[in-house]
Scaffold this motif. Structure first.
Motif: not given
Length: 246
Positions: A155-156, A179-185, A164-165, A79-83
Motif C-alpha cells: 500500500p501507499r 504514528l499516533k502523532q500524525f493522526i491526532e486531531g 508517509i510511505g 524519512g516520514p518527518f523530514t519533508p
C-alpha cells in the motif's frame, strides 16, 4: 700363569670428526632431534585462546549490528518527518487519511501488507479514504501521477495530504508510537457500516446497472456502447461514505 698383556696389532680406523657438529653424548642427540621435530610441527592454539578469539568476533558482530539498527531507526525516523524534496502531497486531503491498496489475493505478500496497514489505521478510528485498485483501475493512474512513478508497490499511505510511505514505514511508526502523532486531531470516523454500500465504498452504476454497457440509438449509431458514468467494473464510488477523488 696368566700370559702378560700385549699390545694389540689391530688398528682401528676412525672417521675424521665433523667440524660443524659436535656431540658429547646420545642425550644431546635426542635433544637435537626433539627440537627439530617440534620446529616442524606447528603448535596448536589452546582452547582458551580460541574461546577468546570467538568472543572478540561475536562482540564485534554485535557492535556492528547495533550500529546498523541505530542507523536504520534514524533513517526511518527522518524519512516520514523530514519533508521530501519536492514534498509529495495530495491537495484537498488535509483532514483525512488516504490509502491506496488492493483487495486482490494474487500476490500474497502485497495482500498481507495491505491488510495489515488497513487494520493499523482503522484502529485509530479516524476518517480514512480507502482507494482499492482492484475496484477501480483509475486509482493506479492517479497514484502514478502523484508519485511520478510507473512501477509501484502497495500500500501507499497519505496522512493529512502528505505522503508517509508504504507498509514498512507505517508498521515502524506504529511500533515506536510516532504514528499516533500524525493522526491526532483528524475527524473521527462514522460509527457503523454505510447503509448504501455496506462498507465496500462502491455501488452499481444506475445507468448501466453494473454492466458497463449502454444501448444507444442516437446519431445513427444503434447498439451498445461503453458506459461513461462508471469504471470498467460497472461501479461508481459511494456518495455516502467515500470522498471524491482529488
Amino acid at each position: 700363569m696368566w700370559h702378560p698383556w700385549a699390545k694389540s696389532t689391530v688398528r682401528i680406523h676412525t672417521a675424521s670428526p665433523n667440524k660443524n657438529f659436535s656431540c658429547s653424548s646420545f642425550k644431546d642427540i635426542q635433544h637435537l632431534c626433539k627440537d627439530e621435530t617440534e620446529a616442524q610441527i606447528p603448535k596448536k592454539s589452546s582452547i582458551f585462546h580460541r574461546v577468546r578469539i570467538a568472543t572478540a568476533v561475536l562482540r564485534s558482530w554485535s557492535a556492528q549490528a547495533a550500529q546498523q539498527e541505530e542507523s536504520y531507526e534514524a533513517s526511518a525516523l527522518e524519512g516520514p518527518f523530514t519533508p521530501s524534496k519536492p514534498l509529495i502531497s495530495i491537495p484537498g486531503a488535509e483532514t483525512r487519511i488516504v490509502v491506496y491498496l488492493t483487495s486482490l489475493r494474487v500476490v500474497r505478500s502485497t495482500f498481507e501488507d495491505c491488510r495489515a496497514v488497513r487494520s493499523i489505521l482503522r484502529g485509530f478510528r479516524v476518517s480514512m479514504d480507502e482507494r482499492d485498485l482492484a475496484m477501480d483501475s483509475g486509482f493506479l493512474e492517479e497514484l502514478q501521477g502523484i508519485l511520478g512513478q510507473t512501477k509501484l508497490t502497495l500500500p501507499r499511505v497519505f496522512i493529512r495530504g502528505r505522503y508517509i510511505g508504504g507498509a514498512e514505514e507505517i508498521k515502524h511508526l506504529n511500533e515506536i508510537g510516532e504514528l499516533k502523532q500524525f493522526i491526532e486531531g483528524l475527524p473521527a470516523a462514522d460509527a457503523g457500516v454505510c447503509d448504501m454500500c455496506g462498507g465496500y465504498r462502491f455501488i452499481l452504476c444506475h445507468e448501466c446497472n453494473g454492466s458497463h454497457k449502454c444501448y444507444s440509438e442516437k446519431d445513427e449509431t444503434v447498439g451498445f456502447r461503453s458506459c461513461t458514468g462508471c469504471n470498467e467494473n460497472g461501479l461508481v464510488r459511494c456518495p455516502s461514505c467515500s470522498s471524491m477523488p482529488v
